[in-house]
Scaffold this motif. Sequence first.
Motif, PDB file in Angstrom:
ATOM      1  N   PRO A  33       0.819  -1.213   0.000  1.00 39.25           N
ATOM      2  CA  PRO A  33       0.000   0.000   0.000  1.00 39.25           C
ATOM      3  C   PRO A  33       0.857   1.269   0.000  1.00 39.25           C
ATOM      4  O   PRO A  33       1.917   1.325   0.618  1.00 39.25           O
ATOM      5  CB  PRO A  33      -0.798  -0.117   1.313  1.00 39.25           C
ATOM      6  N   ASN A  34       0.366   2.281  -0.702  1.00 39.75           N
ATOM      7  CA  ASN A  34       0.974   3.613  -0.744  1.00 39.75           C
ATOM      8  C   ASN A  34       2.362   3.643  -1.385  1.00 39.75           C
ATOM      9  O   ASN A  34       3.157   4.547  -1.114  1.00 39.75           O
ATOM     10  CB  ASN A  34       1.039   4.236   0.655  1.00 39.75           C
ATOM     11  N   ALA A  35       2.663   2.663  -2.222  1.00 41.86           N
ATOM     12  CA  ALA A  35       3.943   2.685  -2.945  1.00 41.86           C
ATOM     13  C   ALA A  35       3.879   3.583  -4.176  1.00 41.86           C
ATOM     14  O   ALA A  35       4.915   3.943  -4.734  1.00 41.86           O
ATOM     15  CB  ALA A  35       4.340   1.268  -3.359  1.00 41.86           C
ATOM     16  N   GLY A  36       2.650   3.928  -4.588  1.00 39.60           N
ATOM     17  CA  GLY A  36       2.476   4.775  -5.765  1.00 39.60           C
ATOM     18  C   GLY A  36       2.005   4.023  -6.991  1.00 39.60           C
ATOM     19  O   GLY A  36       2.215   4.479  -8.122  1.00 39.60           O
ATOM     20  N   ILE A  83      -0.651  -3.408 -24.321  1.00 38.05           N
ATOM     21  CA  ILE A  83      -0.909  -4.151 -23.087  1.00 38.05           C
ATOM     22  C   ILE A  83      -2.188  -3.660 -22.427  1.00 38.05           C
ATOM     23  O   ILE A  83      -2.677  -2.569 -22.710  1.00 38.05           O
ATOM     24  CB  ILE A  83       0.265  -4.007 -22.080  1.00 38.05           C
ATOM     25  N   ASP A  84      -2.727  -4.503 -21.567  1.00 43.73           N
ATOM     26  CA  ASP A  84      -3.771  -4.095 -20.640  1.00 43.73           C
ATOM     27  C   ASP A  84      -3.113  -3.883 -19.282  1.00 43.73           C
ATOM     28  O   ASP A  84      -2.413  -4.766 -18.785  1.00 43.73           O
ATOM     29  CB  ASP A  84      -4.855  -5.169 -20.498  1.00 43.73           C
ATOM     30  N   ILE A  85      -3.310  -2.721 -18.686  1.00 35.84           N
ATOM     31  CA  ILE A  85      -2.751  -2.428 -17.375  1.00 35.84           C
ATOM     32  C   ILE A  85      -3.782  -2.769 -16.306  1.00 35.84           C
ATOM     33  O   ILE A  85      -4.936  -2.340 -16.387  1.00 35.84           O
ATOM     34  CB  ILE A  85      -2.345  -0.953 -17.262  1.00 35.84           C
ATOM     35  N   VAL A  86      -3.368  -3.544 -15.313  1.00 41.93           N
ATOM     36  CA  VAL A  86      -4.253  -3.893 -14.199  1.00 41.93           C
ATOM     37  C   VAL A  86      -3.678  -3.277 -12.927  1.00 41.93           C
ATOM     38  O   VAL A  86      -2.629  -3.703 -12.427  1.00 41.93           O
ATOM     39  CB  VAL A  86      -4.386  -5.419 -14.038  1.00 41.93           C
ATOM     40  N   ASP A  87      -4.345  -2.243 -12.429  1.00 40.44           N
ATOM     41  CA  ASP A  87      -3.937  -1.584 -11.186  1.00 40.44           C
ATOM     42  C   ASP A  87      -4.573  -2.338 -10.024  1.00 40.44           C
ATOM     43  O   ASP A  87      -5.795  -2.364  -9.883  1.00 40.44           O
ATOM     44  CB  ASP A  87      -4.402  -0.129 -11.208  1.00 40.44           C
ATOM     45  N   THR A  88      -3.739  -2.985  -9.205  1.00 43.77           N
ATOM     46  CA  THR A  88      -4.258  -3.860  -8.162  1.00 43.77           C
ATOM     47  C   THR A  88      -4.188  -3.210  -6.784  1.00 43.77           C
ATOM     48  O   THR A  88      -3.370  -2.311  -6.549  1.00 43.77           O
ATOM     49  CB  THR A  88      -3.478  -5.188  -8.110  1.00 43.77           C
ATOM     50  N   PRO A  89      -5.038  -3.650  -5.850  1.00 44.42           N
ATOM     51  CA  PRO A  89      -4.953  -3.148  -4.472  1.00 44.42           C
ATOM     52  C   PRO A  89      -3.610  -3.494  -3.839  1.00 44.42           C
ATOM     53  O   PRO A  89      -2.998  -4.509  -4.164  1.00 44.42           O
ATOM     54  CB  PRO A  89      -6.102  -3.887  -3.765  1.00 44.42           C
ATOM     55  N   GLY A  90      -3.156  -2.632  -2.925  1.00 37.55           N
ATOM     56  CA  GLY A  90      -1.922  -2.901  -2.216  1.00 37.55           C
ATOM     57  C   GLY A  90      -2.031  -4.149  -1.369  1.00 37.55           C
ATOM     58  O   GLY A  90      -3.051  -4.399  -0.720  1.00 37.55           O
ATOM     59  N   VAL A  91      -0.979  -4.956  -1.393  1.00 39.62           N
ATOM     60  CA  VAL A  91      -0.995  -6.233  -0.664  1.00 39.62           C
ATOM     61  C   VAL A  91      -0.282  -6.073   0.669  1.00 39.62           C
ATOM     62  O   VAL A  91       0.816  -5.516   0.750  1.00 39.62           O
ATOM     63  CB  VAL A  91      -0.314  -7.340  -1.496  1.00 39.62           C
ATOM     64  N   THR A  92      -0.903  -6.564   1.716  1.00 41.11           N
ATOM     65  CA  THR A  92      -0.326  -6.556   3.049  1.00 41.11           C
ATOM     66  C   THR A  92      -0.792  -7.796   3.783  1.00 41.11           C
ATOM     67  O   THR A  92      -1.763  -8.443   3.368  1.00 41.11           O
ATOM     68  CB  THR A  92      -0.734  -5.289   3.821  1.00 41.11           C
ATOM     69  N   THR A  93      -0.104  -8.173   4.854  1.00 32.99           N
ATOM     70  CA  THR A  93      -0.482  -9.382   5.589  1.00 32.99           C
ATOM     71  C   THR A  93      -1.613  -9.133   6.570  1.00 32.99           C
ATOM     72  O   THR A  93      -2.271 -10.074   7.009  1.00 32.99           O
ATOM     73  CB  THR A  93       0.726  -9.941   6.357  1.00 32.99           C
ATOM     74  N   THR A 118      -9.303  -5.728   2.825  1.00 35.28           N
ATOM     75  CA  THR A 118      -8.977  -7.149   2.940  1.00 35.28           C
ATOM     76  C   THR A 118      -9.477  -7.914   1.718  1.00 35.28           C
ATOM     77  O   THR A 118      -8.765  -8.777   1.174  1.00 35.28           O
ATOM     78  CB  THR A 118      -9.602  -7.734   4.220  1.00 35.28           C
ATOM     79  N   GLU A 119     -10.698  -7.596   1.276  1.00 33.12           N
ATOM     80  CA  GLU A 119     -11.226  -8.223   0.061  1.00 33.12           C
ATOM     81  C   GLU A 119     -10.374  -7.850  -1.152  1.00 33.12           C
ATOM     82  O   GLU A 119     -10.156  -8.668  -2.051  1.00 33.12           O
ATOM     83  CB  GLU A 119     -12.673  -7.789  -0.151  1.00 33.12           C
ATOM     84  N   GLY A 120      -9.868  -6.612  -1.167  1.00 33.42           N
ATOM     85  CA  GLY A 120      -9.022  -6.172  -2.267  1.00 33.42           C
ATOM     86  C   GLY A 120      -7.713  -6.940  -2.328  1.00 33.42           C
ATOM     87  O   GLY A 120      -7.223  -7.274  -3.408  1.00 33.42           O
ATOM     88  N   VAL A 121      -7.126  -7.227  -1.155  1.00 34.52           N
ATOM     89  CA  VAL A 121      -5.890  -8.022  -1.111  1.00 34.52           C
ATOM     90  C   VAL A 121      -6.143  -9.404  -1.707  1.00 34.52           C
ATOM     91  O   VAL A 121      -5.335  -9.914  -2.495  1.00 34.52           O
ATOM     92  CB  VAL A 121      -5.368  -8.138   0.336  1.00 34.52           C
ATOM     93  N   ALA A 122      -7.266 -10.011  -1.341  1.00 30.09           N
ATOM     94  CA  ALA A 122      -7.604 -11.333  -1.876  1.00 30.09           C
ATOM     95  C   ALA A 122      -7.770 -11.282  -3.391  1.00 30.09           C
ATOM     96  O   ALA A 122      -7.321 -12.190  -4.107  1.00 30.09           O
ATOM     97  CB  ALA A 122      -8.886 -11.851  -1.217  1.00 30.09           C
ATOM     98  N   VAL A 149       5.953  -9.212   2.951  1.00 24.92           N
ATOM     99  CA  VAL A 149       5.036  -9.101   1.818  1.00 24.92           C
ATOM    100  C   VAL A 149       5.804  -9.066   0.499  1.00 24.92           C
ATOM    101  O   VAL A 149       5.476  -9.789  -0.448  1.00 24.92           O
ATOM    102  CB  VAL A 149       4.151  -7.848   1.956  1.00 24.92           C
ATOM    103  N   ASN A 150       6.832  -8.231   0.432  1.00 29.94           N
ATOM    104  CA  ASN A 150       7.585  -8.126  -0.817  1.00 29.94           C
ATOM    105  C   ASN A 150       8.276  -9.434  -1.170  1.00 29.94           C
ATOM    106  O   ASN A 150       8.281  -9.861  -2.328  1.00 29.94           O
ATOM    107  CB  ASN A 150       8.615  -6.999  -0.707  1.00 29.94           C
ATOM    108  N   THR A 151       8.865 -10.079  -0.174  1.00 28.17           N
ATOM    109  CA  THR A 151       9.529 -11.359  -0.417  1.00 28.17           C
ATOM    110  C   THR A 151       8.536 -12.414  -0.895  1.00 28.17           C
ATOM    111  O   THR A 151       8.816 -13.186  -1.825  1.00 28.17           O
ATOM    112  CB  THR A 151      10.240 -11.848   0.859  1.00 28.17           C
TER     113      THR A 151
END
Length: 213
Positions: A33-36, A83-93, A118-122, A149-151
Amino acid sequence: MGLLSGLKDSLQRVTDSLFSEDEQKRIGIYGPPNAGKTTLANRIARDWTGDAIGPESHIPHETRRARRKENVEIERNGKSVSIDIVDTPGVTTKVNYEEFLDYEMEKDDAVRRSREATEGVAEAMHWLREDVDGVIYVLDSTEDPFTQVNTMLIGIIESRDLPVLIFANKIDLDDASTQRIRNAFPQHETVPLSALEGNNMDEVYDKIAEYFG
């Protein structure tokens, strides 16, 4: 004979469309989240289509559903990639509703927001495991990149053998360090940029055309 000839021509057109062109590649924009991520997705979309993908915010988890911009055609050095760009929700644990209270939300709104996040992460994880053909991984270059998360996400990307570019974002900030990200993931190419200011976007587009073309 006319009916059979027409049917044959129709089948030939379908066959030609199936085998003459590659399927449109879906490139997922991933990261914490919030990486830009949305700022970068919007800059790419505006530069090549004139339209944004979605709203940007300093509040974490603003993107709660994956958003897709189709047919983004990037031309670099005589080479064109669509390409098709897919902007996804930020992933966190873990998503805690209390983090939203810091942004002057009422408790009920914060709880709802955390549930949606949480639903967005899934959903983001589903796209990564099933539906993307390549990944742009965005990291905040002012933060420590070596996190669980990054690993985990880089590991999943590698297990799927997906092409991936790591973008070290926010290089316009004083405490940014692209080298820290390179050191964390030396097996992948890292490109510095500022999606907000538009710094180094020429190299960004060069690399997208090279990796995903």
